[in-house]
Design an enzyme around this catalytic site. Structure first.
Site, PDB file in Angstrom:
ATOM      1  N   SER A  97      -7.215  11.577   4.580  1.00 30.66           N
ATOM      2  CA  SER A  97      -5.879  12.193   4.659  1.00 30.66           C
ATOM      3  C   SER A  97      -5.932  13.278   5.731  1.00 30.66           C
ATOM      4  CB  SER A  97      -5.547  12.840   3.303  1.00 30.66           C
ATOM      5  OG  SER A  97      -4.407  13.668   3.390  1.00 30.66           O
ATOM      6  N   TYR A 138      -7.844  17.747  -4.296  1.00 32.37           N
ATOM      7  CA  TYR A 138      -7.482  16.706  -3.320  1.00 32.37           C
ATOM      8  C   TYR A 138      -8.091  17.034  -1.959  1.00 32.37           C
ATOM      9  CZ  TYR A 138      -4.522  13.259  -0.922  1.00 32.37           C
ATOM     10  OH  TYR A 138      -4.072  12.186  -0.178  1.00 32.37           O
TER      11      TYR A 138
HETATM   12  P1  NAD Z   1      -0.404   4.834  -4.566  1.00 36.25           P
HETATM   13  O1  NAD Z   1      -0.241   5.710  -5.757  1.00 36.25           O
HETATM   14  O2  NAD Z   1       0.704   3.923  -4.175  1.00 36.25           O
HETATM   15  O3  NAD Z   1      -1.736   3.954  -4.714  1.00 36.25           O
HETATM   16  C1  NAD Z   1      -2.896   4.447  -5.311  1.00 36.25           C
HETATM   17  C2  NAD Z   1      -3.765   3.286  -5.716  1.00 36.25           C
HETATM   18  O4  NAD Z   1      -4.971   3.808  -6.332  1.00 36.25           O
HETATM   19  C3  NAD Z   1      -3.098   2.382  -6.776  1.00 36.25           C
HETATM   20  O5  NAD Z   1      -3.448   1.040  -6.543  1.00 36.25           O
HETATM   21  C4  NAD Z   1      -3.739   2.862  -8.074  1.00 36.25           C
HETATM   22  O6  NAD Z   1      -3.751   1.868  -9.109  1.00 36.25           O
HETATM   23  C5  NAD Z   1      -5.154   3.171  -7.588  1.00 36.25           C
HETATM   24  N1  NAD Z   1      -5.865   4.039  -8.513  1.00 36.25           N
HETATM   25  C6  NAD Z   1      -5.521   5.283  -8.922  1.00 36.25           C
HETATM   26  N2  NAD Z   1      -6.415   5.720  -9.834  1.00 36.25           N
HETATM   27  C7  NAD Z   1      -7.328   4.744  -9.989  1.00 36.25           C
HETATM   28  C8  NAD Z   1      -8.480   4.587 -10.800  1.00 36.25           C
HETATM   29  N3  NAD Z   1      -8.884   5.553 -11.653  1.00 36.25           N
HETATM   30  N4  NAD Z   1      -9.182   3.433 -10.716  1.00 36.25           N
HETATM   31  C9  NAD Z   1      -8.778   2.430  -9.884  1.00 36.25           C
HETATM   32  N5  NAD Z   1      -7.702   2.531  -9.096  1.00 36.25           N
HETATM   33  C10 NAD Z   1      -6.982   3.666  -9.155  1.00 36.25           C
HETATM   34  O7  NAD Z   1      -0.758   5.855  -3.390  1.00 36.25           O
HETATM   35  P2  NAD Z   1      -0.949   5.674  -1.814  1.00 36.25           P
HETATM   36  O8  NAD Z   1      -0.048   6.643  -1.158  1.00 36.25           O
HETATM   37  O9  NAD Z   1      -0.923   4.254  -1.417  1.00 36.25           O
HETATM   38  O10 NAD Z   1      -2.419   6.272  -1.651  1.00 36.25           O
HETATM   39  C11 NAD Z   1      -3.520   5.512  -1.194  1.00 36.25           C
HETATM   40  C12 NAD Z   1      -4.510   6.442  -0.528  1.00 36.25           C
HETATM   41  O11 NAD Z   1      -3.924   7.018   0.624  1.00 36.25           O
HETATM   42  C13 NAD Z   1      -4.976   7.606  -1.418  1.00 36.25           C
HETATM   43  O12 NAD Z   1      -6.363   7.791  -1.263  1.00 36.25           O
HETATM   44  C14 NAD Z   1      -4.224   8.788  -0.838  1.00 36.25           C
HETATM   45  O13 NAD Z   1      -4.916   9.990  -1.044  1.00 36.25           O
HETATM   46  C15 NAD Z   1      -4.153   8.402   0.618  1.00 36.25           C
HETATM   47  N6  NAD Z   1      -3.085   9.086   1.361  1.00 36.25           N
HETATM   48  C16 NAD Z   1      -1.771   8.886   1.038  1.00 36.25           C
HETATM   49  C17 NAD Z   1      -0.790   9.565   1.766  1.00 36.25           C
HETATM   50  C18 NAD Z   1       0.672   9.396   1.502  1.00 36.25           C
HETATM   51  O14 NAD Z   1       1.470  10.148   2.076  1.00 36.25           O
HETATM   52  N7  NAD Z   1       1.085   8.455   0.681  1.00 36.25           N
HETATM   53  C19 NAD Z   1      -1.180  10.422   2.804  1.00 36.25           C
HETATM   54  C20 NAD Z   1      -2.530  10.598   3.087  1.00 36.25           C
HETATM   55  C21 NAD Z   1      -3.469   9.913   2.355  1.00 36.25           C
END
Ligand code: NAD
Length: 269
Positions: free
Chosen positions: A145, A158
């Site tokens: 991130s 985080y």
């Molecule tokens: P999301 O909530 O749509 O997806 C998260 C995924 O992680 C889901 O498939 C969920 O089931 C899985 N997950 C959560 N806890 C879990 C566990 N204990 N065991 C197995 N799976 C688990 O979120 P996203 O935005 O797609 O995030 C994906 C990644 O991208 C994350 O690491 C997040 O930190 C990173 N990220 C997101 C953003 C954003 O703006 N959305 C920005 C920077 C980084």
């Protein structure tokens, strides 16, 4: 980028039942990879995610339901995937967020975030990378991130987990730098560092901003972007997935140990 250059390869994408991970799993499938889908969700959500990865073109796709907060469950999952088809590509994308000041952050929440966002990636890569090294091709892409590069208030576990993920990735990149060759593709380890991406993860933050300005969801989105992301545009999961695909190409054999921002200029400020 729709050629099937990953035919014969196997990919594990953690957190691929929704959001960015699902977009990455679909893109890898479209490029011909067999895909191990991991993530939580209702039976319906998991079935839909799996069906969409198959429809995108995966020759095979299976769901492995390990809760990544549990190190023993991660080990069991990695053994099951190795028996199914050892991963050539590992994308650690699962992640969770909890916003609160340090003084109010429950200790159990700290432990859980570090376990899912950081320790799970250590366990998957320590178990997957020896096989990649032996085969001379491997790609680890960790979805960190902007919060692995700069901090924000109220996100202590985080931010700590994402800075840690970038450090872990650099160590792994160095340890495997000499594996394979230009022809075999080598073994690389990189982080992608997105700014705001439109997914369920950030909905609570959009809602909080919307409430703060007395507006609707669109006002909340504008407020989030105004604060930190100079482009004033959200990224889409498919855009992050395109970068993952490129990193999987043999020509990316010398791009390793990097933390690549996709943040509309957030970390350029
Ligand atoms: P999301 O909530 O749509 O997806 C998260 C995924 O992680 C889901 O498939 C969920 O089931 C899985 N997950 C959560 N806890 C879990 C566990 N204990 N065991 C197995 N799976 C688990 O979120 P996203 O935005 O797609 O995030 C994906 C990644 O991208 C994350 O690491 C997040 O930190 C990173 N990220 C997101 C953003 C954003 O703006 N959305 C920005 C920077 C980084």
């Amino acid at each position: 980028m729709s050629d099937r250059f990953l035919a014969g390869r196997t990919a594990l994408v953690t957190g691929s039942t929704s959001g960015i991970g699902l977009g990455i799993a679909q893109a890898l499938a479209a490029a011909g990879a067999r895909v191990a889908v991991n993530g939580l969700g209702s039976a319906d959500q998991i079935a839909q995610a799996l069906a969409s990865v198959q429809a995108a073109g995966a020759p095979e796709a299976r769901h492995f339901g390990a809760d990544l907060a549990d190190a023993a469950a991660v080990e069991t999952m990695m053994a099951q995937i190795a028996a199914w088809s050892p991963p050539d590509i590992l994308v650690n994308c699962a992640g969770v967020q909890h916003a609160a000041p340090i003084a109010d952050m429950p200790a159990a929440t700290w432990d859980k975030l570090i376990a899912i966002n950081l320790s799970a990636a250590f366990h998957t890569l320590r178990l997957a990378m020896p096989g990649m090294g032996a085969r001379g091709y491997g790609r680890v892409v960790n979805i960190a991130s902007v919060h692995g590069l700069v901090a924000s208030v109220n996100k202590s576990p985080y931010v700590a987990s994402k800075f840690g993920l970038i450090g872990l990735s650099k160590v792994a990149a160095l340890e495997y730098a000499t594996a394979g060759s230009r022809e075999s593709g080598g073994v690389t380890v990189n982080c992608i560092c997105p700014g705001w991406v439109e997914t369920a993860l950030i909905e609570p933050q959009i809602a909080a901003k919307a409430e703060g300005v007395g507006g609707d969801r669109d006002a909340g989105v504008r407020e989030l972007l105004r604060e930190k992301q100079p482009s004033q545009r959200m990224s889409l999961p498919a855009e992050i997935a395109s970068l993952v695909l490129w990193l999987c190409r043999n020509e990316a054999h010398n791009l390793t140990g990097a933390a690549i921002p996709v943040d509309g200029g957030w970390t350029a400020q």
